[in-house]
Design an enzyme around this catalytic site. Sequence first.
Site, PDB file in Angstrom:
ATOM      1  N   GLY A  76       0.835  -1.208   0.000  1.00 35.63           N
ATOM      2  CA  GLY A  76       0.000   0.000   0.000  1.00 35.63           C
ATOM      3  C   GLY A  76       0.864   1.250   0.000  1.00 35.63           C
ATOM      4  O   GLY A  76       1.882   1.302   0.679  1.00 35.63           O
TER       5      GLY A  76
ATOM      6  N   ARG B  35       0.719  -4.706  -5.547  1.00 32.29           N
ATOM      7  CA  ARG B  35       0.848  -5.997  -4.866  1.00 32.29           C
ATOM      8  C   ARG B  35       1.078  -6.992  -6.005  1.00 32.29           C
ATOM      9  O   ARG B  35       0.446  -6.890  -7.050  1.00 32.29           O
ATOM     10  CB  ARG B  35      -0.417  -6.304  -4.079  1.00 32.29           C
ATOM     11  CG  ARG B  35      -0.755  -5.162  -3.108  1.00 32.29           C
ATOM     12  CD  ARG B  35      -1.606  -5.578  -1.980  1.00 32.29           C
ATOM     13  NE  ARG B  35      -2.224  -4.416  -1.344  1.00 32.29           N
ATOM     14  CZ  ARG B  35      -1.741  -3.804  -0.254  1.00 32.29           C
ATOM     15  NH1 ARG B  35      -0.641  -4.223   0.311  1.00 32.29           N
ATOM     16  NH2 ARG B  35      -2.366  -2.769   0.264  1.00 32.29           N
TER      17      ARG B  35
ATOM     18  N   ASP C 175       5.616  -5.102   5.961  1.00 35.41           N
ATOM     19  CA  ASP C 175       6.155  -6.399   6.360  1.00 35.41           C
ATOM     20  C   ASP C 175       6.181  -7.394   5.188  1.00 35.41           C
ATOM     21  O   ASP C 175       7.157  -8.130   5.001  1.00 35.41           O
ATOM     22  CB  ASP C 175       5.260  -6.931   7.495  1.00 35.41           C
ATOM     23  CG  ASP C 175       5.961  -7.968   8.317  1.00 35.41           C
ATOM     24  OD1 ASP C 175       7.038  -7.663   8.855  1.00 35.41           O
ATOM     25  OD2 ASP C 175       5.435  -9.095   8.407  1.00 35.41           O
TER      26      ASP C 175
ATOM     27  N   THR D 246       4.368   2.004   5.630  1.00 38.97           N
ATOM     28  CA  THR D 246       2.968   1.561   5.666  1.00 38.97           C
ATOM     29  C   THR D 246       2.223   2.405   6.684  1.00 38.97           C
ATOM     30  O   THR D 246       2.766   2.697   7.763  1.00 38.97           O
ATOM     31  CB  THR D 246       2.830   0.073   6.039  1.00 38.97           C
ATOM     32  OG1 THR D 246       1.444  -0.190   6.347  1.00 38.97           O
ATOM     33  CG2 THR D 246       3.656  -0.335   7.253  1.00 38.97           C
TER      34      THR D 246
ATOM     35  N   ASP E  22      -0.067   1.351   8.393  1.00 42.74           N
ATOM     36  CA  ASP E  22      -0.599   0.459   9.440  1.00 42.74           C
ATOM     37  C   ASP E  22       0.266   0.382  10.702  1.00 42.74           C
ATOM     38  O   ASP E  22      -0.211  -0.078  11.734  1.00 42.74           O
ATOM     39  CB  ASP E  22      -0.759  -0.969   8.897  1.00 42.74           C
ATOM     40  CG  ASP E  22      -1.659  -1.035   7.674  1.00 42.74           C
ATOM     41  OD1 ASP E  22      -2.504  -0.137   7.523  1.00 42.74           O
ATOM     42  OD2 ASP E  22      -1.516  -1.983   6.872  1.00 42.74           O
TER      43      ASP E  22
ATOM     44  N   ASP F 283       2.404  -1.722  11.414  1.00 40.28           N
ATOM     45  CA  ASP F 283       2.377  -3.108  11.901  1.00 40.28           C
ATOM     46  C   ASP F 283       3.674  -3.872  11.631  1.00 40.28           C
ATOM     47  O   ASP F 283       3.680  -5.097  11.583  1.00 40.28           O
ATOM     48  CB  ASP F 283       1.179  -3.852  11.274  1.00 40.28           C
ATOM     49  CG  ASP F 283       1.257  -3.881   9.754  1.00 40.28           C
ATOM     50  OD1 ASP F 283       2.087  -3.136   9.173  1.00 40.28           O
ATOM     51  OD2 ASP F 283       0.491  -4.629   9.135  1.00 40.28           O
TER      52      ASP F 283
ATOM     53  N   ARG G 149      -5.286  -2.923   8.462  1.00 39.72           N
ATOM     54  CA  ARG G 149      -5.242  -4.356   8.165  1.00 39.72           C
ATOM     55  C   ARG G 149      -5.565  -5.147   9.429  1.00 39.72           C
ATOM     56  O   ARG G 149      -6.600  -4.908  10.030  1.00 39.72           O
ATOM     57  CB  ARG G 149      -3.888  -4.740   7.588  1.00 39.72           C
ATOM     58  CG  ARG G 149      -4.011  -5.926   6.630  1.00 39.72           C
ATOM     59  CD  ARG G 149      -2.703  -6.410   6.133  1.00 39.72           C
ATOM     60  NE  ARG G 149      -2.212  -5.592   5.038  1.00 39.72           N
ATOM     61  CZ  ARG G 149      -1.320  -6.007   4.169  1.00 39.72           C
ATOM     62  NH1 ARG G 149      -0.818  -7.228   4.237  1.00 39.72           N
ATOM     63  NH2 ARG G 149      -0.903  -5.230   3.217  1.00 39.72           N
TER      64      ARG G 149
HETATM   65  P1  ADP Z   1       3.011  -4.638   2.641  1.00 36.90           P
HETATM   66  O1  ADP Z   1       4.397  -4.591   2.150  1.00 36.90           O
HETATM   67  O2  ADP Z   1       2.407  -3.282   2.785  1.00 36.90           O
HETATM   68  O3  ADP Z   1       2.862  -5.500   3.874  1.00 36.90           O
HETATM   69  P2  ADP Z   1       1.860  -6.797   1.041  1.00 36.90           P
HETATM   70  O4  ADP Z   1       1.745  -7.737   2.180  1.00 36.90           O
HETATM   71  O5  ADP Z   1       0.721  -6.708   0.095  1.00 36.90           O
HETATM   72  O6  ADP Z   1       2.102  -5.287   1.509  1.00 36.90           O
HETATM   73  O7  ADP Z   1       3.181  -7.175   0.259  1.00 36.90           O
HETATM   74  C1  ADP Z   1       3.545  -6.481  -0.912  1.00 36.90           C
HETATM   75  C2  ADP Z   1       4.121  -7.451  -1.909  1.00 36.90           C
HETATM   76  O8  ADP Z   1       5.288  -8.057  -1.353  1.00 36.90           O
HETATM   77  C3  ADP Z   1       3.213  -8.633  -2.256  1.00 36.90           C
HETATM   78  O9  ADP Z   1       2.272  -8.312  -3.243  1.00 36.90           O
HETATM   79  C4  ADP Z   1       4.220  -9.650  -2.760  1.00 36.90           C
HETATM   80  O10 ADP Z   1       4.610  -9.356  -4.077  1.00 36.90           O
HETATM   81  C5  ADP Z   1       5.404  -9.387  -1.835  1.00 36.90           C
HETATM   82  N1  ADP Z   1       5.363 -10.329  -0.704  1.00 36.90           N
HETATM   83  C6  ADP Z   1       4.560 -10.290   0.380  1.00 36.90           C
HETATM   84  N2  ADP Z   1       4.777 -11.326   1.204  1.00 36.90           N
HETATM   85  C7  ADP Z   1       5.741 -12.077   0.618  1.00 36.90           C
HETATM   86  C8  ADP Z   1       6.398 -13.308   0.956  1.00 36.90           C
HETATM   87  N3  ADP Z   1       6.110 -13.959   2.080  1.00 36.90           N
HETATM   88  N4  ADP Z   1       7.325 -13.762   0.089  1.00 36.90           N
HETATM   89  C9  ADP Z   1       7.629 -13.111  -1.053  1.00 36.90           C
HETATM   90  N5  ADP Z   1       7.037 -11.950  -1.422  1.00 36.90           N
HETATM   91  C10 ADP Z   1       6.113 -11.433  -0.611  1.00 36.90           C
HETATM   92  O1  F6P Z   2      -1.461  -1.681   4.210  1.00 38.22           O
HETATM   93  C1  F6P Z   2      -2.131  -0.472   4.007  1.00 38.22           C
HETATM   94  C2  F6P Z   2      -3.603  -0.732   3.762  1.00 38.22           C
HETATM   95  O2  F6P Z   2      -4.223   0.497   3.490  1.00 38.22           O
HETATM   96  C3  F6P Z   2      -4.323  -1.461   4.892  1.00 38.22           C
HETATM   97  O3  F6P Z   2      -4.662  -0.607   5.947  1.00 38.22           O
HETATM   98  C4  F6P Z   2      -5.495  -2.025   4.153  1.00 38.22           C
HETATM   99  O4  F6P Z   2      -5.966  -3.202   4.795  1.00 38.22           O
HETATM  100  C5  F6P Z   2      -4.924  -2.371   2.819  1.00 38.22           C
HETATM  101  O5  F6P Z   2      -3.769  -1.568   2.649  1.00 38.22           O
HETATM  102  C6  F6P Z   2      -5.846  -2.147   1.652  1.00 38.22           C
HETATM  103  O6  F6P Z   2      -5.201  -2.571   0.512  1.00 38.22           O
HETATM  104  P1  F6P Z   2      -5.677  -2.353  -0.977  1.00 38.22           P
HETATM  105  O7  F6P Z   2      -5.140  -1.032  -1.428  1.00 38.22           O
HETATM  106  O8  F6P Z   2      -5.046  -3.477  -1.719  1.00 38.22           O
HETATM  107  O9  F6P Z   2      -7.180  -2.371  -0.964  1.00 38.22           O
END
Ligand code: ADP
Ligand code: F6P
Length: 340
Positions: A31, A92, A123, A145, A147, A149, A191
């Site tokens: 995000g 993502r 994360d 982020t 969040d 988190d 989240r």
């Molecule tokens: P954030 O970084 O905000 O936590 P996401 O969890 O959506 O957001 O992760 C962003 C991108 O990072 C995912 O769409 C994916 O491409 C990659 N990613 C997330 N988790 C993993 C993982 N366990 N292993 C490899 N790539 C990951």
């Molecule tokens: O991680 C940031 C965030 O805005 C969360 O608070 C929320 O759950 C999520 O992203 C929403 O994601 P998307 O933009 O994929 O709807």
Amino acid sequence: MAAKKAVKKTENMEQNTPKKQLTIGVLTSGGDAPGMNAAIRAIVRVGIAKGCKMIGIKRGYAGLLSEEFIDMDVTTVCDTIQTGGTILQTARCPEFLTEEGEDHGAKICQKHGLDALIVIGGDGSFRGARTLAKRGVNVIGIPGTIDLDIPCTEYSIGFDTAINTAMDAIDKIRDTSSSHERCSIIEVMGRNAGYIALYCGIANGAEDILLPEFYDGNEQAIINNIITNRKRGKTHHIIVNAEGIGHSNQLAKTIEAATGIETRATILGYLQRGGRPTCTDRVHASTMGALAVDVIIEGKKNRIIALQKGKYVDLDIEEALDMKKDISKYQYEISRLLSV
Ligand code: ADP
Ligand code: F6P
């Protein structure tokens, strides 16, 4: 005299030895968050000032896999410190969750001669970065982020702006809620984490704060609290609900049916992710961006930049991803006393 001359010669030799120019890539992932641009700007400008070649990668890991690489110079990041979103765009990328995707990503980093890749994200993005690290890419993470988190850090880019945006919105809802003597449920992002809800709950003087970390699903306790507060003469009742709990519209119906008090739910949604970054976000993001480059120049590998006990630090990525943090139970408990 001879010794002096010898020193001079060494200095000259050092100056004449061309150092290998480092190539540093940067991407934003997950995000978007206000302040990401301040971090990109700092990375590019500090990198160039220190003689590095700077590459921007568009659309997070999706753009890495499709090789959307752009050269960045000091002017590419002009006029961005005050803007929300990310000039590199973000995504993502499900493909990156597969082994083939991760192998492909690492090969692309090597093909483009990246000495390091800076990943600004949450994360999940750091877990993605770790898979690249395991394949020989030097990765540096910057927490980005709204969040908050990410366990290894007490600050992440965008959180401060998001809570201020949400706080302003909730103040506005409170005005109309009091005028109509309604109960208002405001659902905030986060989240599975309740940091935005906790901060706004305290800052907005919410009568109830529902956090995924602590909420036991007891709707009757909320209803009782509303009735007690109404008897005390309160004209509003603000419930800040975290998206990790959700069901705000359903809860509004339940409350209205049980209390007879008009109840409205507002889901704040994406407005919390946009907008001009606050001063705090700009300063932390700029500092962390600069530090990420300095860490690379120092020769460190696979680090996460973090804020711990108010100090900027860089942590080993494996250790950082193993860390845990708890939301403050104390702040949650006092919020009930504060809103009486
Ligand atoms: P954030 O970084 O905000 O936590 P996401 O969890 O959506 O957001 O992760 C962003 C991108 O990072 C995912 O769409 C994916 O491409 C990659 N990613 C997330 N988790 C993993 C993982 N366990 N292993 C490899 N790539 C990951
Ligand atoms: O991680 C940031 C965030 O805005 C969360 O608070 C929320 O759950 C999520 O992203 C929403 O994601 P998307 O933009 O994929 O709807």
